[in-house]
Design an enzyme around this catalytic site. Structure first.
Site, mmCIF file in Angstrom:
data_model
loop_
_atom_site.group_PDB
_atom_site.id
_atom_site.type_symbol
_atom_site.label_atom_id
_atom_site.label_comp_id
_atom_site.label_asym_id
_atom_site.label_seq_id
_atom_site.Cartn_x
_atom_site.Cartn_y
_atom_site.Cartn_z
ATOM 1 N N GLY A 80 80.043 -71.803 -78.892
ATOM 2 C CA GLY A 80 81.383 -71.295 -78.592
ATOM 3 C C GLY A 80 82.498 -72.265 -78.930
ATOM 4 O O GLY A 80 83.667 -71.953 -78.717
ATOM 5 N N HIS B 57 87.477 -58.569 -81.097
ATOM 6 C CA HIS B 57 86.980 -59.892 -80.710
ATOM 7 C C HIS B 57 85.865 -59.712 -79.686
ATOM 8 O O HIS B 57 85.998 -58.916 -78.760
ATOM 9 C CB HIS B 57 88.120 -60.692 -80.064
ATOM 10 N N TYR C 246 81.130 -70.681 -71.217
ATOM 11 C CA TYR C 246 81.422 -69.244 -71.142
ATOM 12 C C TYR C 246 81.281 -68.763 -69.695
ATOM 13 O O TYR C 246 80.231 -68.928 -69.072
ATOM 14 C CB TYR C 246 80.463 -68.464 -72.048
ATOM 15 N N GLU D 98 91.606 -66.192 -89.177
ATOM 16 C CA GLU D 98 91.885 -65.693 -87.828
ATOM 17 C C GLU D 98 92.678 -66.730 -87.040
ATOM 18 O O GLU D 98 92.409 -67.935 -87.143
ATOM 19 C CB GLU D 98 90.527 -65.441 -87.181
ATOM 20 N N LYS E 125 84.011 -71.426 -88.087
ATOM 21 C CA LYS E 125 85.156 -72.064 -87.430
ATOM 22 C C LYS E 125 85.728 -73.152 -88.326
ATOM 23 O O LYS E 125 84.956 -73.929 -88.918
ATOM 24 C CB LYS E 125 84.690 -72.692 -86.110
ATOM 25 N N LYS F 195 81.157 -65.480 -89.730
ATOM 26 C CA LYS F 195 82.446 -66.151 -89.465
ATOM 27 C C LYS F 195 82.197 -67.630 -89.206
ATOM 28 O O LYS F 195 81.253 -67.990 -88.501
ATOM 29 C CB LYS F 195 83.151 -65.517 -88.271
HETATM 30 C C1 LIG Z 1 86.231 -70.406 -77.216
HETATM 31 C C2 LIG Z 1 85.639 -69.198 -77.862
HETATM 32 O O1 LIG Z 1 84.269 -69.383 -78.104
HETATM 33 C C3 LIG Z 1 86.338 -68.833 -79.171
HETATM 34 O O2 LIG Z 1 86.065 -69.835 -80.095
HETATM 35 C C4 LIG Z 1 85.868 -67.505 -79.684
HETATM 36 O O3 LIG Z 1 86.245 -66.500 -78.803
HETATM 37 C C5 LIG Z 1 86.360 -67.241 -81.079
HETATM 38 O O4 LIG Z 1 87.714 -67.372 -81.243
HETATM 39 C C6 LIG Z 1 85.854 -65.961 -81.691
HETATM 40 O O5 LIG Z 1 86.580 -65.369 -82.463
HETATM 41 O O6 LIG Z 1 84.723 -65.618 -81.405
HETATM 42 MG MG LIG Z 2 88.480 -66.097 -82.771
#
Ligand SMILES: C[C@H](O)[C@@H](O)[C@@H](O)[C@H](O)C(=O)O
Ligand SMILES: [Mg+2]
Length: 448
Positions: free
Chosen positions: A24, A358, A34, A279, A225, A223
């Site tokens: 996450g 999301h 989470y 995003e 990061k 996706k």
């Molecule tokens: C803190 C979270 O895991 C986010 O990184 C997550 O919701 C993310 O932006 C997403 O698009 O899944």
């Molecule tokens: Mg996101």
């Protein structure tokens, strides 16, 4: 038939230590645990059914949301469920326009997250009493009743009640076929689980390999990061692109890390990896900033996606009005539950912008699948450029976990909103006195 008077509302602070594995993690949220404020609504009806609702948090601060839920509880307690859902717009407004509580919102922040948790529980209970999964409750509801759940205040300049009704009326055509399509093939999904920012290159490679080559799910949309370090991003994006090949889809997520010019510059460097979207390139409140980024990235073939931290329907309205996004990401736990999400789905339809929800977080996949399946069947009637996020974590704690087949969400068939967690899991992960946290906190104390 809807029945019972709300006799009890309780709320629990449930946290999962996902930060231990870097799951996450992103450019702004480097160590998320989470978590959820977990609401349970009971009634005096003989059926014994309970409504469960969550809102998603990252660990610390869940106790603040719990506090806000308790502050809202008097609006729900001792109400007949029939009166709540019979005038759902009025009830939504009662919660969001409490003359004192709205000062610490309005319709944003902690108090709105709490509203979402409470209303999600109400929708779960309603669907359970009707014996239907939530998506089906919505699909079967007549358009007049659906619009009566929506608060149109602040959005009538782009969507009136009549506009909404018309869209839903049009959506009746071909509904049966689309429902059949969902039941047979499900709703297309993409995975975020291989490329959290905290993962090492080795873990990333292993995860992509698992998803691409070894999985029987056949993932083909991914996706990654980005946003902390451009050289690092280039290396990781190259690695993923090489592994998934040119034919698969790649999205990028910066989680609000950049200023506007920085976003454009950074994405110009990552453009060679052919992302479908970037995003949350900048602050979720910066509507004109998103518009400027969108405009600059069009020639590079990159769209802008945002929504997981959009406070409410008003921000979505302006993003749409300003051509500031090409993919709209609803969130089942940040907006004011199904009620407010309905208004955003309808506005997206009016502007013909694809909704790609999301779902990275505990329970978000379980909930939002209902909304997007409804959207396809009754509102958008299209799968073009549309997909719903999926992450691998924590489904085992839910009583009715999501089912993914061939990279698609299969429609849930159990009654309710799939919000209910296993009691055993809740007990273990309750903060700070659940077994898991007692152990973790004791270890941390010993290390000091
Ligand atoms: C803190 C979270 O895991 C986010 O990184 C997550 O919701 C993310 O932006 C997403 O698009 O899944
Ligand atoms: Mg996101």
């Amino acid at each position: 038939m809807v029945r019972g008077r709300v006799s009890r509302l309780s709320v629990r602070d449930v946290r999962f230590p996902t930060s231990l594995g870097g799951h996450g993690s992103d450019a702004m949220h480097t160590d998320p645990d989470y978590s959820a404020a977990y609401v349970i609504i009971e009634t005096d009806a003989e059926d014994g059914l309970k409504g469960y609702g969550i809102t998603f948090t990252l660990g610390k601060g869940t106790e603040v949301v719990v506090c806000a839920v308790n502050a809202l509880a008097h609006h729900v307690l001792n109400k007949d469920l029939k009166d709540i859902v019979g005038d759902f717009r009025g009830f939504y407004r009662q919660l969001t326009s409490d003359g004192q509580l709205r000062w610490i919102g309005p319709e944003k922040g902690v108090v709105h997250l709490a509203t979402a948790a409470v209303l999600n529980a109400v929708w779960d209970l309603w669907a359970k009493q009707e014996g239907k999964p939530l998506w089906k409750l919505l699909v079967d509801m007549d358009p007049r009743t659906l619009v009566s759940c929506i608060d149109f205040r602040y959005i009538t300049d782009v969507l009136t009640e009549e506009d909404a009704y018309e869209i839903l009326q049009k959506g009746q055509v071909g509904k049966k076929e689309r429902e059949g399509h969902m039941l047979a093939h499900g709703y297309p999904a993409y995975t975020t689980s291989c490329a959290w920012l905290g993962y090492s290159d080795d873990t990333l490679k292993q995860m992509v390999l698992l998803k691409v080559a070894l999985s029987d799910i056949n993932w083909h949309r991914f996706k990654v990061k980005v946003g902390a370090d451009v050289q690092d991003d280039m290396r990781r994006c190259r690695l993923i692109r090489d592994m998934i090949g040119p034919e698969n889809t790649l999205m990028m997520d910066a989680n609000q890390r950049w200023d506007v010019p920085e976003a454009v510059e950074w994405m110009s460097k990552l453009a060679e990896f052919k992302p479908l979207w970037i995003e949350e390139p900048t602050s979720p409140d910066d509507i004109l900033g998103h518009a400027a980024i969108s405009k600059a990235l069009v020639p590079l073939g990159i769209g802008v996606a945002t929504g997981e931290q959009c406070h409410n329907r008003v921000i979505f309205k302006q993003l749409l009005q300003a051509n500031a996004l090409q993919f709209l990401q609803i969130d089942s736990c940040r907006l004011g539950s199904v009620n407010e999400n309905l208004s955003v789905l309808l506005m997206a339809k009016k502007f013909e912008i694809p909704v790609c929800p999301h779902a990275g977080g505990v329970g978000l996949c379980e909930l939002v699948q209902h909304l997007i399946i409804f959207d396809y069947i009754s509102v958008s009637a299209s799968l073009e450029n549309r997909m719903c996020e999926y992450v691998d974590h924590l489904h085992e704690h839910f009583k009715y976990p999501v089912k993914i087949r061939q990279a698609s969400y299969m429609p849930p068939m159990d009654a309710g909103y799939s919000t209910e967690m296993k009691e055993e899991s809740v007990k273990k992960h309750q903060y700070p006195d659940g077994e898991v946290w007692k152990k973790l906190l004791a270890t941390q104390e010993n290390q000091v």
